[in-house]
Design a protein around this motif. Structure first.
Motif: not given
Length: 218
Positions: A185-213
């Protein structure tokens, strides 16, 4: 206990109830998004989706992206930074989300024509850098966007022939079907390996990606 203290404590209690309600709502929204993403896993990435990064990457960042969206432009350098931090393990998959209607659709046409010419990334950078010049310009939006793309190396005549064939219309129609199915319903919307980013926070996106890596490195 004075009346003032009673008023203060009542206000504090109301604030605590409100905070709890917000927390529960956010948790419910995230859980709902996770379930939807799981149910619509086949709609998350399509063979036609633009990919930046190695195809065999262990971590896939799916971005529902509108080239006319200011927030997408703001996120863009941060996403590039994440890909640069994990160049072998991450890839970015772009799903078009034309929430800005005509301007978005025109930009998607340009981007897909650029991809056919092997110039997707430089044209994407140019359109985002010059976003203010071609969004919200009414009748002038289209020629300005095409001029910006041409300055980034796009062969405009070839691009018009490519978009006239209709393949971009079909691609965009599928992306719209998928974003509705997933519940974007909004852009940008992110999913990391199928898991949705909980908030529009680039730092949180980095943490999610780092955790998956790190999970895949073990």
């Amino acid at each position: 206990m004075t009346r003032r203290h009673l008023v203060f404590l009542s206000a504090l209690a109301a604030l605590a109830v409100f905070a709890a309600a917000v927390f529960l709502y956010q948790r419910h929204t995230l859980q709902h998004a996770t379930v939807q993403a799981s149910e619509q896993a086949g709609a998350m990435v399509r063979p036609h989706s633009p990919v930046i990064g190695p195809m065999a990457a262990s971590v896939t960042i799916v971005e529902f992206f509108d080239p006319a969206c200011e927030a997408c432009k703001a996120f863009h350098p941060r996403v590039k930074g994440i890909l640069a931090a994990f160049p072998r393990e991450t890839r970015r998959v772009i799903r078009y989300t034309p929430f800005h209607r005509e301007a978005s659709v025109e930009a998607v046409m340009i981007l897909e024509a650029a991809r056919a010419q092997g110039k997707f990334e430089p044209v994407l950078e140019a359109l985002l850098d010059g976003q203010r010049a071609w969004t919200g310009q009414g009748a002038n939006a289209s020629p300005r966007a095409w001029a910006i793309a041409q300055s980034a190396g796009l062969d405009v005549e070839e691009a018009h022939r490519y978009t006239a064939a209709g393949s971009v219309d079909k691609l965009l129609a599928q992306d719209v079907i998928d974003l509705k199915a997933i519940g974007v319903r909004a852009t940008p919307t992110f999913f990391v390996n199928g898991k949705p980013l909980a908030s529009a926070d680039p730092d949180q996106l980095y943490k999610m990606v780092k955790s998956e890596v790190e999970r895949f490195r073990k």
